[in-house]
Scaffold this motif. Structure first.
Motif, PDB file in Angstrom:
ATOM      1  N   ALA A 101       1.735   0.492 -17.648  1.00 22.27           N
ATOM      2  CA  ALA A 101       0.791  -0.405 -16.988  1.00 22.27           C
ATOM      3  C   ALA A 101      -0.466  -0.616 -17.820  1.00 22.27           C
ATOM      4  N   VAL A 103      -3.293   1.215 -17.901  1.00 21.94           N
ATOM      5  CA  VAL A 103      -4.511   1.427 -17.124  1.00 21.94           C
ATOM      6  C   VAL A 103      -5.216   2.670 -17.629  1.00 21.94           C
ATOM      7  N   SER A 131      -5.985   1.687  -4.164  1.00 21.13           N
ATOM      8  CA  SER A 131      -7.055   1.503  -5.135  1.00 21.13           C
ATOM      9  C   SER A 131      -8.129   0.631  -4.512  1.00 21.13           C
ATOM     10  N   ASP A 133      -9.515  -1.669  -6.243  1.00 19.11           N
ATOM     11  CA  ASP A 133      -9.288  -2.966  -6.878  1.00 19.11           C
ATOM     12  C   ASP A 133      -8.059  -3.610  -6.239  1.00 19.11           C
ATOM     13  N   LEU A 136      -4.858  -4.147  -8.523  1.00 16.03           N
ATOM     14  CA  LEU A 136      -4.187  -3.037  -9.187  1.00 16.03           C
ATOM     15  C   LEU A 136      -3.014  -2.442  -8.408  1.00 16.03           C
ATOM     16  N   ARG A 139       0.633  -4.082  -8.955  1.00 12.11           N
ATOM     17  CA  ARG A 139       1.187  -3.872 -10.295  1.00 12.11           C
ATOM     18  C   ARG A 139       1.626  -2.427 -10.487  1.00 12.11           C
ATOM     19  N   LEU A 140       0.795  -1.496 -10.061  1.00 10.66           N
ATOM     20  CA  LEU A 140       1.144  -0.090 -10.238  1.00 10.66           C
ATOM     21  C   LEU A 140       2.316   0.330  -9.356  1.00 10.66           C
TER      22      LEU A 140
END
Length: 515
Positions: A101, A103, A131, A133, A136, A139-140
Motif C-alpha cells: 500500500a 503507507v 483510520s 483519513d 485510507l 485501500r488498506l
C-alpha cells in the motif's frame, strides 16, 4: 398466611416507590446529565472511518480428494475459520500490506488499526481497517484481504514446490551420471510428474469476493453514546438513590414515627405561606380563610376527640429539636381553640428560645412568666388578652347572637429570660402558676423547650395532663426517634412515681414547613 404476611409485599412495594419519589430529583439528574455528558464527549471525538473487505475460505481441497487424503478443515469448519482469522494477523501479512500500500505505518500500527472476524454461519472472513483519513480504510482493507489470499496460496503450495524442486535436482544429478535407465531415475520422474499434477490441481483456499468500496464513519456516534448514557444514567440514578437513602438517617414518613413510638397521630400541617413566615404572622389571625388554616381546625377537632372523656386541661407542646414548628403550632392551635368559645391560656415556658411574644406582637419585658415568679407583677397583670375574632363555629347569628361574640386568647409570655432556665422551670412557683391557670381556663397550652435539647419538658411532664409532640419530616433523625421513645418511657415512669394521671402522648406530624 396471616394478614401481615399478605400485606408485607404491598408495604415493601410502597416503600420502594416512596424511595423513588423522595429521590426523584437525584434520579432525574443522573438520567439527564449522564446522557448529555456522553453526547457532548462524543461530539468532541475526532471522526473515525471504517471499511471492510471479505474473503471466501474454500474448505474443499481437490488435491486432497484425488489423493484420498483426509482434510480436517472439512469436519471442523469453525476451527478452520478461526485458524484462518488468526493466520491473517501474523506480522508477515501486515508487513506485506504496508509495503504494497505504500503507507507510512509500521506493521504493529497496522495490526492495531485493523481486525479480522470470522462469520459463524458462512465461510467468510471480514477484513476491517479504521483510520481518521476516509480515503485510507478502503485501500488498506482491500489490500489486506488480497495479501492474505496470496499468503494463503503460498502456504498451500510451499510444500509441493519444495518437494518438486528436490525431485528435479535429484533427477538432474542422475542424468549427469548417465543413470537414466536406473529404477530410481524412473521413480523420481514419476514422482515429479505426480507433484506437478497436484500443484496444478491445487485450488485457491482463500479468494477475495468483496473488496472495500467506501468507508463509513463509526465515530463519533452521538445517538449510540446517548442511548448508552441513558442506560448508565438510569442505573447510576437508582444506585445513588439507594445509597443516599441508606446513608440518610432522616425520617421521611409518618408511618415510621407511629410504628416506632406506638402513639396516635393527631394531624398534618402543610407548609404555611411564605409571607406569613417572613413576617412572623399566625395564619389563624392573618388569613383564617386560607385553605391551609383548615389544618389547625382539624387538629383542634382531633385534639378534642382525643381528650373526650378525659380530664386533660393542661397540655404541654414540645418537639425533639428546634425548628420543628412547635411554637407556631401551639400559637395557631390556641387561637383555633379560643375561637370556639373556650377559655384558653397559652403559656411560653421555652425559656431558652421564647417566641410567643413575637408571634402575637406583645411586649414581655414588663410582664411575663419570669416577672410573676420573681414577684414583680401579679398573674393578672402578666397575662395579655389577644382578640382572636368572632366564633368560627357554623352557628347562625342574629342581632347579638352567639356568632357576634368577640373571642379572646389569654397569652402568658415568657418575660425576661433567666440565666438558668432548667432550675427556673423546676421551681415551685412555676408549678403553682400552671395550677392556677388550670383552674381558671378550660385549656392550658404550654410551649416548652425541645425534649432533646433541654430537660425542661421532662421536668414539667409530671405536672401536665397530656403531652403533644410536634415532629417535622425530613428534619427528625432516626437516632432522635429512638431517643424520643426512650424519653417517653421515662416520662411514663415519672408520672407513675408522682401518683398523677399518666400523660397521653398525642403527636401531630409536621410536614414540609420551612420556618
Amino acid at each position: 398466611m396471616t394478614a401481615d404476611e399478605e400485606a408485607r409485599p404491598v408495604s415493601a412495594l410502597h416503600d420502594y416507590l416512596g424511595l423513588l419519589w423522595r429521590r426523584k430529583w437525584l434520579i432525574l439528574q443522573a438520567i439527564i446529565v449522564v446522557p448529555l455528558v456522553a453526547v457532548l464527549l462524543a461530539r468532541r471525538e475526532a471522526p473515525v472511518y471504517e471499511a471492510s473487505a471479505q474473503v471466501l475460505v474454500n474448505r474443499q481441497n481437490l488435491a486432497a480428494i484425488l489423493t484420498n487424503i483426509d482434510d480436517p478443515a472439512f469436519w471442523d469448519p469453525e476451527r478452520a475459520l478461526a485458524t484462518q482469522a488468526a493466520l491473517a494477523r501474523v506480522p508477515e501479512v501486515a508487513r506485506s500490506v504496508v509495503e504494497a500500500a505504500g503507507v507510512d505505518m509500521s506493521p504493529a500500527d497496522f495490526l492495531g488499526s485493523s481486525s479480522v472476524t470470522a462469520s459463524q454461519d458462512t465461510d467468510l472472513l471480514t477484513f476491517s481497517v479504521v483510520s481518521s483519513d476516509p480515503a485510507l480504510p478502503p485501500r488498506l482493507a482491500t489490500e489486506y484481504a488480497q495479501q492474505f489470499t496470496e499468503y494463503r496460496r503460498e502456504l498451500d503450495t510451499r510444500a509441493l514446490k519444495s518437494a518438486q524442486q528436490a525431485a528435479h535436482e535429484r533427477i538432474a544429478e542422475l542424468e549427469a551420471a548417465g543413470q537414466q535407465d536406473s529404477q530410481l531415475y524412473g521413480s523420481l520422474v514419476q514422482k515429479e510428474q505426480q507433484l506437478s499434477a497436484m500443484e496444478a490441481l491445487q485450488t485457491e483456499r482463500a479468494v477475495l469476493v468483496r473488496p472495500a468500496t467506501g468507508a463509513g464513519q463509526i465515530k463519533p456516534s452521538p445517538m449510540r453514546h446517548g442511548i448508552t448514557g441513558l442506560a448508565l444514567g438510569v442505573v447510576l440514578g437508582l444506585v445513588l438513590a439507594v445509597l443516599w437513602e441508606t446513608l440518610d438517617t432522616r425520617v421521611h414518613s409518618a408511618q415510621r414515627i407511629r410504628e416506632r413510638l406506638g402513639l396516635p397521630l393527631l394531624g398534618r400541617i402543610p407548609e404555611l405561606p411564605r409571607r406569613l413566615r417572613r413576617n412572623d404572622e399566625l395564619i389563624m389571625l392573618a388569613a383564617p380563610d386560607e385553605p391551609r388554616a383548615e389544618a389547625f381546625r382539624m387538629l383542634r377537632t382531633s385534639l378534642e376527640l382525643a381528650m373526650f372523656g378525659r380530664l386533660a386541661r393542661t397540655i404541654m407542646i414540645t418537639s425533639a429539636i428546634p425548628d420543628e414548628g412547635k411554637s407556631l403550632t401551639a400559637a395557631n392551635l390556641a387561637v383555633a381553640l379560643a375561637q370556639t368559645g373556650k377559655r384558653v391560656a397559652l403559656v411560653d415556658i421555652d425559656l431558652r428560645a421564647a417566641s410567643l411574644a413575637r408571634l402575637f406582637g406583645v411586649d414581655d419585658h414588663e410582664a411575663g412568666l419570669t416577672n410573676v415568679v420573681l414577684g414583680r407583677v401579679n398573674l393578672d397583670e402578666a397575662i395579655v388578652s389577644v382578640p382572636v375574632g368572632k366564633s368560627d363555629l357554623a352557628v347562625p347569628a342574629t342581632g347579638n347572637g352567639y356568632g357576634d361574640i368577640e373571642r379572646t386568647l389569654h397569652v402568658l409570655p415568657s418575660g425576661p429570660l433567666p440565666p438558668n432556665p432548667g432550675d427556673f422551670v423546676a421551681s415551685e412557683n412555676v408549678i403553682a402558676i400552671l395550677k392556677e391557670l388550670g383552674r381558671r381556663a378550660d385549656v392550658v397550652l404550654i410551649d416548652t423547650a425541645p425534649l432533646l435539647i433541654a430537660g425542661d419538658a421532662m421536668t414539667l411532664s409530671t405536672h401536665v395532663d397530656a403531652l403533644m409532640l410536634v415532629t417535622r419530616l425530613n428534619v427528625l433523625r432516626s437516632h432522635m426517634l429512638d431517643e424520643l421513645d426512650r424519653m417517653g418511657r421515662i416520662v411514663d415512669d415519672l408520672s407513675l412515681l408522682a401518683e398523677v394521671e399518666q400523660p397521653d402522648f398525642l403527636r401531630p406530624e409536621w410536614i414540609d414547613i420551612k420556618l
